[in-house]
Design a protein around this motif. Structure first.
Motif, short mmCIF file in Angstrom:
data_model
loop_
_atom_site.label_atom_id
_atom_site.label_comp_id
_atom_site.label_asym_id
_atom_site.label_seq_id
_atom_site.Cartn_x
_atom_site.Cartn_y
_atom_site.Cartn_z
N THR A 180 2.59 -1.15 6.10
CA THR A 180 2.16 -0.03 6.93
C THR A 180 3.09 1.16 6.65
OG1 THR A 180 3.61 -0.59 8.78
CG2 THR A 180 1.45 -1.68 8.70
N PRO A 181 2.77 2.35 7.18
CA PRO A 181 3.68 3.49 6.99
C PRO A 181 5.07 3.26 7.56
CG PRO A 181 1.52 4.25 7.69
CD PRO A 181 1.49 2.76 7.80
N TRP A 182 5.23 2.28 8.46
CA TRP A 182 6.55 2.01 9.06
C TRP A 182 7.28 0.88 8.34
CZ3 TRP A 182 1.93 1.77 11.89
CH2 TRP A 182 1.62 2.94 12.60
N SER A 183 6.66 0.29 7.33
CA SER A 183 7.24 -0.90 6.67
C SER A 183 8.48 -0.53 5.86
CB SER A 183 6.21 -1.56 5.76
OG SER A 183 5.13 -2.08 6.50
N SER A 184 9.36 -1.51 5.73
CA SER A 184 10.55 -1.38 4.88
C SER A 184 10.86 -2.76 4.31
CB SER A 184 11.74 -0.85 5.67
OG SER A 184 12.11 -1.77 6.68
N CYS A 185 11.67 -2.78 3.26
CA CYS A 185 12.08 -4.05 2.67
C CYS A 185 13.58 -4.01 2.39
CB CYS A 185 11.29 -4.37 1.39
SG CYS A 185 11.65 -3.30 0.00
N GLU A 186 14.20 -5.18 2.45
CA GLU A 186 15.64 -5.29 2.22
C GLU A 186 15.93 -6.58 1.49
OE1 GLU A 186 19.88 -5.67 4.70
OE2 GLU A 186 17.96 -5.48 5.77
N CYS A 187 16.67 -6.48 0.39
CA CYS A 187 17.11 -7.67 -0.34
C CYS A 187 18.36 -8.23 0.36
CB CYS A 187 17.42 -7.31 -1.79
SG CYS A 187 17.98 -8.70 -2.79
N CYS A 244 7.56 -4.62 9.82
CA CYS A 244 6.35 -3.88 10.22
C CYS A 244 5.17 -4.13 9.29
CB CYS A 244 6.63 -2.38 10.31
SG CYS A 244 7.89 -1.94 11.51
N LEU A 245 4.87 -5.40 9.07
CA LEU A 245 3.71 -5.79 8.28
C LEU A 245 2.52 -6.06 9.19
CD1 LEU A 245 5.46 -8.31 5.84
CD2 LEU A 245 4.96 -5.89 5.43
N PHE A 246 1.34 -5.68 8.72
CA PHE A 246 0.13 -5.90 9.51
C PHE A 246 -0.60 -7.13 8.98
CE2 PHE A 246 -4.40 -4.96 10.52
CZ PHE A 246 -4.29 -4.95 11.90
N GLN A 305 10.85 -6.61 -8.64
CA GLN A 305 10.78 -7.35 -9.90
C GLN A 305 12.17 -7.72 -10.39
OE1 GLN A 305 7.66 -8.04 -11.57
NE2 GLN A 305 9.03 -9.49 -12.53
N ARG A 306 13.14 -6.80 -10.25
CA ARG A 306 14.50 -7.07 -10.71
C ARG A 306 15.16 -8.18 -9.91
NH1 ARG A 306 14.84 -1.37 -10.88
NH2 ARG A 306 16.00 -1.39 -8.92
N LYS A 307 14.88 -8.25 -8.62
CA LYS A 307 15.54 -9.23 -7.76
C LYS A 307 14.52 -10.18 -7.14
CE LYS A 307 19.25 -5.96 -6.60
NZ LYS A 307 19.99 -5.29 -5.51
N ARG A 308 13.59 -10.64 -7.96
CA ARG A 308 12.50 -11.48 -7.46
C ARG A 308 13.00 -12.82 -6.96
NH1 ARG A 308 7.51 -12.88 -11.36
NH2 ARG A 308 9.03 -14.41 -12.10
N ASP A 309 14.09 -13.31 -7.51
CA ASP A 309 14.61 -14.63 -7.10
C ASP A 309 15.40 -14.58 -5.80
OD1 ASP A 309 13.48 -15.74 -9.36
OD2 ASP A 309 15.28 -15.43 -10.58
N HIS A 310 15.63 -13.40 -5.25
CA HIS A 310 16.39 -13.28 -4.01
C HIS A 310 15.47 -13.44 -2.80
CE1 HIS A 310 19.20 -11.62 -6.90
NE2 HIS A 310 20.14 -11.56 -5.98
N ILE A 311 16.10 -13.49 -1.64
CA ILE A 311 15.37 -13.57 -0.38
C ILE A 311 15.23 -12.15 0.17
CG2 ILE A 311 15.41 -14.49 1.98
CD1 ILE A 311 17.06 -16.84 0.82
N TRP A 312 14.04 -11.82 0.68
CA TRP A 312 13.75 -10.47 1.14
C TRP A 312 13.31 -10.47 2.60
CZ3 TRP A 312 14.00 -5.94 -1.87
CH2 TRP A 312 14.29 -6.15 -3.22
N TRP A 359 0.83 -1.20 0.00
CA TRP A 359 0.00 0.00 0.00
C TRP A 359 0.87 1.25 0.00
CZ3 TRP A 359 -5.03 -0.72 -0.77
CH2 TRP A 359 -5.63 -1.92 -0.36
N GLY A 360 0.32 2.33 -0.53
CA GLY A 360 0.97 3.64 -0.44
C GLY A 360 2.38 3.64 -0.98
N ALA A 361 3.32 4.08 -0.12
CA ALA A 361 4.72 4.18 -0.53
C ALA A 361 5.31 2.82 -0.86
CB ALA A 361 5.55 4.85 0.56
N GLY A 362 4.75 1.73 -0.31
CA GLY A 362 5.26 0.39 -0.58
C GLY A 362 5.13 -0.02 -2.03
#
Length: 270
Positions: free
Chosen positions: A131-138, A114-116, A103-110, A92-95
């Motif tokens: 959520t607004p606090w969520s982040s992702c890291e490859c 802060c998921l609801f 999409q570029r690194k779909r085969d990697h582990i992420w 959602w939103g900024a996510g």
């Protein structure tokens, strides 16, 4: 939000919807107390961190919402920690802006933080939402989190796989998805043609013959339901009315049969 507004809202809810006071109180969470969880242990109405693998990315053209004054499409990730045990993660939103790098690194582990967790309003299945606090890291392959992920879950995957041979499986008359390791002897395509009733391709079939036969064994159809589409006088494909407003087309192979060989056993696959 101003405290007076919250007090007025609480007073209104208490007077008009008194039954809501009977709902059990939730255990409050802070950003420091959120834990990493396994997808098969999700609990609704909680915030979680999770290390997952992305299987598919879907952008829903028909599902649009407003974000910062602009219309934005809903993005759903199909994720897993164990093979073929899929869960939905909605961006959602900024996510939604993460889509290109995912999409570029779909085969990697992420790692997503802060998921609801909540139930899908239609299917009732538990799904994850940013959520607004969520982040992702490859995660890199040498990252300890990625190493732990790879070491833990293949062991679970193997226990879900039943090894058998082709004749035994055909005798069991099971239904479902299987993986077959075999040697393909020939491909047979059933076609509606005055000259041919069936096209057979094997190791002796030349590449020129296969290329010349492509118009007979392929067709263009609706990308959603697979129905074959006819063309009008201007060679424009007619619409599939049952799948409107989706109007994308895709190339399909006509029904074909495989003759398989596994050791000294032969089988037949559609």
């Amino acid at each position: 939000v101003d405290i007076t507004v919250l007090q007025d809202l609480l007073a209104y809810v208490s007077s008009e919807h008194g039954y809501l006071r009977e709902l059990p109180r939730r255990q409050p969470q802070t950003l420091d107390s959120i834990q990493h969880v396994q997808l098969d242990q999700l609990q609704p109405e909680t915030l979680v961190h999770s290390i997952i693998k992305i299987k598919n990315i879907t952008i829903l053209t028909e599902s649009v919402y407003s974000y910062r004054g602009k219309k934005q499409r809903k993005v759903i990730l199909t994720v897993e920690q164990v093979r073929d045990q899929h869960y939905a993660l909605v961006l959602w939103g900024a996510g939604a802006a993460w889509c290109p790098q995912l999409q570029r690194k779909r085969d990697h582990i992420w790692e997503f933080t802060c998921l609801f967790v909540q139930h899908n309003s239609i299917s009732g299945e538990l799904e994850l939402h940013t959520t607004p606090w969520s982040s992702c890291e490859c995660l890199f392959d040498d990252d300890k989190r990625a190493i732990d992920f790879k070491e833990k879950f293949p062991k679970i995957e193997k226990s879900l796989v039943k090894m058998t041979n082709l004749p035994t499986h055909l005798q069991e008359k099971c239904s479902g998805l299987i993986q077959v390791k075999a040697h393909v002897l020939e491909l047979k395509f059933t076609i509606a043609s005055a000259q041919y009733r069936q096209l057979v391709f094997d190791a002796d079939t030349s590449l020129e013959c296969i290329l010349a036969s492509l118009p007979l064994i392929t067709y263009t159809g609706c990308a959603k339901c697979g129905s074959e589409l006819q063309t009008d006088d201007n060679k424009i494909y007619k619409q599939c009315f049952s799948c409107l407003p989706l109007n994308k087309v895709k190339m399909f192979y006509r029904i074909h049969f495989w003759d398989l060989e596994e050791g000294y056993s032969r089988g037949h696959c559609t």
